[in-house]
Write an enzyme that holds these catalytic residues in place. Sequence first.
Site, mmCIF file in Angstrom:
data_model
loop_
_atom_site.group_PDB
_atom_site.id
_atom_site.type_symbol
_atom_site.label_atom_id
_atom_site.label_comp_id
_atom_site.label_asym_id
_atom_site.label_seq_id
_atom_site.Cartn_x
_atom_site.Cartn_y
_atom_site.Cartn_z
ATOM 1 C CG ASP A 91 -0.359 0.329 2.503
ATOM 2 O OD1 ASP A 91 0.886 0.419 2.598
ATOM 3 O OD2 ASP A 91 -1.122 0.536 3.478
ATOM 4 C CG HIS A 96 11.419 -23.109 13.716
ATOM 5 N ND1 HIS A 96 11.528 -22.960 15.078
ATOM 6 C CD2 HIS A 96 12.559 -23.759 13.322
ATOM 7 C CE1 HIS A 96 12.671 -23.498 15.501
ATOM 8 N NE2 HIS A 96 13.323 -23.968 14.446
ATOM 9 C CG ASN A 97 7.010 -19.984 11.748
ATOM 10 O OD1 ASN A 97 7.812 -19.089 12.020
ATOM 11 N ND2 ASN A 97 6.450 -20.725 12.674
ATOM 12 C CB CYS A 155 1.042 -2.055 4.860
ATOM 13 S SG CYS A 155 0.991 -2.893 6.452
ATOM 14 N NE ARG A 190 3.312 5.217 7.060
ATOM 15 C CZ ARG A 190 1.995 5.215 6.900
ATOM 16 N NH1 ARG A 190 1.216 4.694 7.815
ATOM 17 N NH2 ARG A 190 1.458 5.750 5.819
ATOM 18 N NE ARG A 228 11.564 -29.507 16.884
ATOM 19 C CZ ARG A 228 12.831 -29.341 16.498
ATOM 20 N NH1 ARG A 228 13.416 -30.252 15.730
ATOM 21 N NH2 ARG A 228 13.506 -28.275 16.861
ATOM 22 C CG HIS A 229 10.116 -27.011 12.698
ATOM 23 N ND1 HIS A 229 9.779 -26.401 13.887
ATOM 24 C CD2 HIS A 229 11.427 -27.364 12.804
ATOM 25 C CE1 HIS A 229 10.840 -26.369 14.678
ATOM 26 N NE2 HIS A 229 11.849 -26.953 14.045
ATOM 27 C CB THR A 248 2.707 -1.530 10.990
ATOM 28 O OG1 THR A 248 1.472 -2.080 10.481
ATOM 29 C CG2 THR A 248 2.447 -0.150 11.564
ATOM 30 N N GLY A 249 3.452 -3.352 8.313
ATOM 31 C CA GLY A 249 3.512 -4.772 7.942
ATOM 32 C C GLY A 249 2.382 -5.571 8.572
ATOM 33 N N GLY A 299 -1.241 -4.808 8.901
ATOM 34 C CA GLY A 299 -2.521 -4.932 8.192
ATOM 35 C C GLY A 299 -2.420 -5.817 6.964
HETATM 36 C C1 RB5 Z 1 -1.886 3.236 6.301
HETATM 37 O O1 RB5 Z 1 -1.890 4.489 6.875
HETATM 38 C C2 RB5 Z 1 -1.539 2.183 7.324
HETATM 39 O O2 RB5 Z 1 -2.611 1.982 8.184
HETATM 40 C C3 RB5 Z 1 -1.154 0.882 6.644
HETATM 41 O O3 RB5 Z 1 -0.078 1.108 5.793
HETATM 42 C C4 RB5 Z 1 -0.727 -0.249 7.540
HETATM 43 O O4 RB5 Z 1 0.264 0.149 8.413
HETATM 44 C C5 RB5 Z 1 -1.802 -0.972 8.201
HETATM 45 O O5 RB5 Z 1 -1.577 -1.938 8.961
#
Ligand code: RB5
Length: 144
Positions: A9, A100-101, A67, A111, A134-135, A69-70, A72
Amino acid sequence: MEKLALAADHGGFELKEILKEFIAGLGGYELNDLGVYAAEPVDYPKYGRLAAEAVASGQADRGIIFCGTGIGISIAANKLQGIRAANCTSEFMAEMSRRHNDANILALGGRIVEPELAKKIVRVWLDTPFDGGRHARRVRQIEP
Ligand code: RB5
């Protein structure tokens, strides 16, 4: 060549562009950039789903999504059957998400993670195989 789907995004757009160039420079990967293609505000679920669909359908072997934070975009991607998206902020997390995953999608926060660290995370994630054993039993139990 391993096929990688990329999607972001607006919060992850800039990091996606940096890493696209970085991965292209590594060689050995065919990149499919599913957008977004500019930094204008968009809704992350669409882009998480696009990358997840590419991996779940076999069009891509693995995916990398971004995104702010990664968080959403990884939540959205993980709604699809067979998708194991891991939001990583360190090389250790990236290594373990593969060992492992068997994470088939890496999520990064534009960000949160500085580009130089993101490059290291991506490199480790791309280079690390699944441990199996096991994984594999545990990973199988994730599917509903
Ligand atoms: C967008 O502002 C922000 O919410 C999106 O990039 C993401 O961090 C959501 O988890």
